[in-house]
Design a protein around this motif. Structure first.
Motif, PDB file in Angstrom:
ATOM      1  N   ILE A 186       0.567  -1.392   0.348  1.00 46.81           N
ATOM      2  CA  ILE A 186       0.058   0.168  -0.061  1.00 46.81           C
ATOM      3  C   ILE A 186       0.530   1.903  -0.058  1.00 46.81           C
ATOM      4  O   ILE A 186       2.222   1.073   0.384  1.00 46.81           O
ATOM      5  CB  ILE A 186      -0.834   0.138   1.105  1.00 46.81           C
ATOM      6  CG1 ILE A 186      -1.703  -1.035   1.667  1.00 46.81           C
ATOM      7  CG2 ILE A 186      -1.712   0.821   1.650  1.00 46.81           C
ATOM      8  CD1 ILE A 186      -2.833  -1.156  -0.487  1.00 46.81           C
ATOM      9  N   MET A 187       0.949   2.209  -0.886  1.00 40.61           N
ATOM     10  CA  MET A 187       1.190   3.377  -1.215  1.00 40.61           C
ATOM     11  C   MET A 187       1.981   3.878   0.758  1.00 40.61           C
ATOM     12  O   MET A 187       0.813   3.749   1.384  1.00 40.61           O
ATOM     13  CB  MET A 187       0.553   4.310  -2.331  1.00 40.61           C
ATOM     14  CG  MET A 187      -0.282   4.705  -1.441  1.00 40.61           C
ATOM     15  SD  MET A 187      -1.265   5.791  -2.588  1.00 40.61           S
ATOM     16  CE  MET A 187      -3.119   6.191  -1.373  1.00 40.61           C
ATOM     17  N   SER A 188       2.806   5.129  -0.306  1.00 38.08           N
ATOM     18  CA  SER A 188       2.742   5.815   1.888  1.00 38.08           C
ATOM     19  C   SER A 188       1.870   7.229   1.279  1.00 38.08           C
ATOM     20  O   SER A 188       1.754   7.222   2.532  1.00 38.08           O
ATOM     21  CB  SER A 188       3.865   6.839   1.297  1.00 38.08           C
ATOM     22  OG  SER A 188       5.837   5.414   0.899  1.00 38.08           O
ATOM     23  N   GLY A 189       1.064   7.024   0.198  1.00 41.88           N
ATOM     24  CA  GLY A 189       0.068   8.401   0.188  1.00 41.88           C
ATOM     25  C   GLY A 189      -0.188   9.174  -0.754  1.00 41.88           C
ATOM     26  O   GLY A 189       1.092   9.046  -1.891  1.00 41.88           O
ATOM     27  N   TYR A 190      -1.031   9.945  -1.370  1.00 39.42           N
ATOM     28  CA  TYR A 190      -1.242  10.991  -2.758  1.00 39.42           C
ATOM     29  C   TYR A 190       0.087  12.506  -2.182  1.00 39.42           C
ATOM     30  O   TYR A 190      -0.124  12.769  -1.231  1.00 39.42           O
ATOM     31  CB  TYR A 190      -2.429  11.642  -2.790  1.00 39.42           C
ATOM     32  CG  TYR A 190      -2.936  10.312  -2.808  1.00 39.42           C
ATOM     33  CD1 TYR A 190      -2.688  10.020  -3.900  1.00 39.42           C
ATOM     34  CD2 TYR A 190      -4.008  10.129  -2.342  1.00 39.42           C
ATOM     35  CE1 TYR A 190      -4.085   8.608  -4.352  1.00 39.42           C
ATOM     36  CE2 TYR A 190      -5.224   8.981  -2.647  1.00 39.42           C
ATOM     37  CZ  TYR A 190      -5.029   8.169  -3.964  1.00 39.42           C
ATOM     38  OH  TYR A 190      -5.587   7.454  -5.031  1.00 39.42           O
TER      39      TYR A 190
END
Length: 645
Positions: A494-498
């Protein structure tokens, strides 16, 4: 049953770099409190941290921690557990264990290049330019040193605006080695989107080709940054792009204000290695290594931040699914500016030392000739590409018998297509997969030896280290096996965020780490995932996410347009096609061709609507929003009527 790939004595160079860190969080029945103490174990089970100094000898702690570490070392994951003293069951420690691959992207590339220095790493699509893994290491290292020498700091953004090429891969690993964050840009995008992305990402260095077709991109850049034409290379001061300082052009021609690629590589080779070694010591696997912009699940383009940890483990998982080895030759047509190309193609190839044939533009006949000429063994892409291959092979003969596997993803995949891929193209180990950029990107995939009916009905099992659950969007409760709901994903991927969008990040990744995909599906009894539909309105054409809002905003900007609504309709070749509904202002006259040309001048080709339908009024919901479901039905009916004429 989901299959795992245990580490064995024959493990590869990546598995050799796996480690497990165990931290004590609590204790029970122990006369001392080693809370906060850590142990780190290597892939061989060797304790890499100093032994704990405790008031009483407790060798059982190291023993149970080592045993637990070896159980979870096969994949990046996070686990909590209670570990008991085998001789005194009333004594236990509560631990948090974190397994990981202790490699950054640059270190991974260096290690593969060390193992296969003479192996061909990269070839241009025309076959003229070819580079070994040894040369890939030399060029990416020189690029990294050049970036550092002109002031690129750790976490500075380095954008790459280019089609697939050997230089793109060199930039991928060179940027990572420098500690910079790569921002791949769509090579076919037009000015407004490129300008916005460069500004929002705070790009300091741009690596670019003059253009995907000619010099259209460098011409566009001069229009956006007129200061570039008079700037000294490396000292750009642009009003619209205040962070941008360096522009490197992948060309032998000189352009005012820019560095030539060969000059940059030459500059890097004059820099001492110590400058790069010092930077390497500052890097961590949790650092963001790339920001990939996507329309994603909510429409507006956002920069998805992915770490070294995210992308390396994901690439390893897909390499395992395809059973890659250093003898494989990969046809890399999936764009490097998408996560499919960046991770599931190029990076996946590098994990095992595969050769990569970098395809700069897609044409079915030329592609088949290239696959035949290079004896490619791995071909991945979106369904549209495989449909085109099948049509081409039915018209003329090509020997593509060397192709044995590949990933098909990016859009819905009809069962008939899977059958044709195996029977017409002869690719028996094709691997349907599901993913999204926010998940690095792969979430599930079938195995190559799964039966055809399973490949045709599902997108496979979750890859190791990734969890999938199905949630009823109304009750927010998990549904039973076979029940439909929203697909949610959790794991290392899962991404670190936008980037610079905390609210949007919180809206899609909940406090427990679950990514809300906005896609609808269900789980089969064997744990395989089946995709049914999308909750959101994003259009997927040939694997490209298209935001209706972007097109609507452009149409609504036209002085004669009162309002518009854009939907996707099913298409045999592209998966979906873009259709626009438009209401004109009173007494205004526009034709479909006029609007089509208006869009072509301002949008990428794949975003330009195929059809325009003019409306007196839109069907509206109770809240006053246009009912896209009704418009979609209307579009399908209209398209059907046109075909019958």
């Amino acid at each position: 049953m989901i299959r795992m790939n245990p580490i064995t004595k024959d493990r590869n160079h990546i598995d050799n770099c796996r480690k497990v860190e165990i931290t004590v969080q609590n204790v029970d029945g122990i006369p001392c409190a080693p809370i906060g103490k850590k142990m780190i174990f290597s892939a061989d089970g060797i304790l890499e941290t100093e032994p704990w100094q405790l008031p009483w000898p407790m060798p059982w702690m190291e023993h149970v921690c080592r045993t637990f570490a070896m159980e979870m070392i096969t994949v990046t994951q996070l686990k909590q557990a209670r570990l008991y003293n085998p001789e005194e069951p009333d004594q236990c420690i509560e631990v948090l264990a974190k397994s990981y691959i202790d490699l950054t992207l640059g270190q991974l590339a260096n290690e593969t290049c060390r193992l296969y220095p003479e192996r061909e790493a990269l070839a241009s699509s025309n076959g003229i330019r070819r580079f070994s893994y040894g040369q890939l290491r030399e060029s990416s290292t020189a690029l990294a040193k050049g970036l550092i020498a002109v002031g690129v700091e750790k976490n500075d953004k380095v954008a790459v605006w280019a089609v697939n090429s050997p230089e793109f891969v060199m930039a991928q690993f060179g940027t990572a080695k420098s500690g910079g964050v790569m921002v791949p840009l769509n090579a076919h995008e037009r000015g407004p989107v490129i300008e916005t992305t460069l500004r929002q990402s705070e790009t300091t260095t741009l690596i670019m080709q003059p253009g995907a077709k000619s010099t259209e991109n460098i011409d566009l850049l001069y229009r956006v940054c007129p200061e570039l034409s008079k700037a000294e290379p490396g000292k750009l001061k642009a009003e619209k792009l205040p962070n941008l300082k360096n522009v490197i052009v992948i060309s032998d021609e000189a352009y005012p204000g820019t560095f030539k690629w060969s000059e940059w590589i030459g500059l890097g080779k004059t820099i001492e290695d110590d400058i790069l070694l010092q930077r390497q010591e500052q890097l961590d696997i949790e650092d963001v290594v790339c920001i990939i912009y996507t329309s994603g699940t909510t429409g507006a383009p956002k920069g998805v931040m992915l770490s070294h940890k995210n992308v390396i483990e994901n690439a390893v998982a897909m390499a395992e699914r395809m059973q890659l080895s250093e003898t494989d030759v990969m046809y890399v047509q999936t764009p490097m500016f998408h996560s499919f190309g960046y991770v599931a193609s190029a990076l996946t190839a590098v994990t095992h030392g595969c050769s990569m044939i970098m395809v700069d533009k897609f044409h079915p006949e030329a592609a088949m000739k290239l696959i035949e000429r290079e004896k490619c063994t791995v071909v991945s892409g979106v369904p549209t590409m495989f449909i085109a291959f099948i049509n081409e092979l039915e018209q003329q003969h090509f020997d593509i018998s060397a192709v044995r596997t590949g990933i098909i993803a990016g859009a819905s995949c009809p069962p008939k297509l899977i059958q044709n891929i195996e029977e017409v193209l002869g690719i028996k180990n094709i691997i349907p997969a599901y993913g999204l950029t926010e998940a690095s990107p792969c979430v599930t995939a079938v195995y190559g030896d799964d039966p055809p009916e399973l490949k045709a009905s599902s997108v496979g099992a979750p890859i190791p280290g990734v969890e999938v659950k199905i949630i009823d969007p109304e009750t927010q409760e998990a549904v039973d096996i076979g029940g439909s709901g929203e697909i949610r994903v959790r794991g290392y991927n899962i991404m670190s965020g936008y980037y610079r969008k905390a609210e949007e990040t919180a809206a899609i990744v909940d406090k427990d780490g679950w990514l809300h995909t906005g896609d609808m599906g269900y789980l089969m009894p064997n744990g395989y995932l089946c995709i049914q539909d999308r909750y959101k309105d994003i259009i997927i054409r040939s694997g490209e996410n298209i935001s209706p809002k972007e097109i609507e905003d452009l149409l609504n900007f036209h002085p004669d347009v009162a309002e518009s609504s854009v939907v996707g309709v099913p298409h045999d070749l592209y998966g979906e096609e873009v259709v626009a509904f438009v209401r004109l202002k009173d007494k205004c006259v526009l034709t479909a061709e006029m609007l089509r040309q208006y869009c072509r001048d301002r949008l990428a080709t794949h975003k330009t609507p195929k059809a325009f339908h003019f409306m007196e009024q839109f069907p509206l919901s109770s809240s006053g929003k246009s009912l896209k479901s009704e418009l979609r039905r209307m579009a399908v009916k209209l398209e059907s009527e046109i075909k019958e004429q």
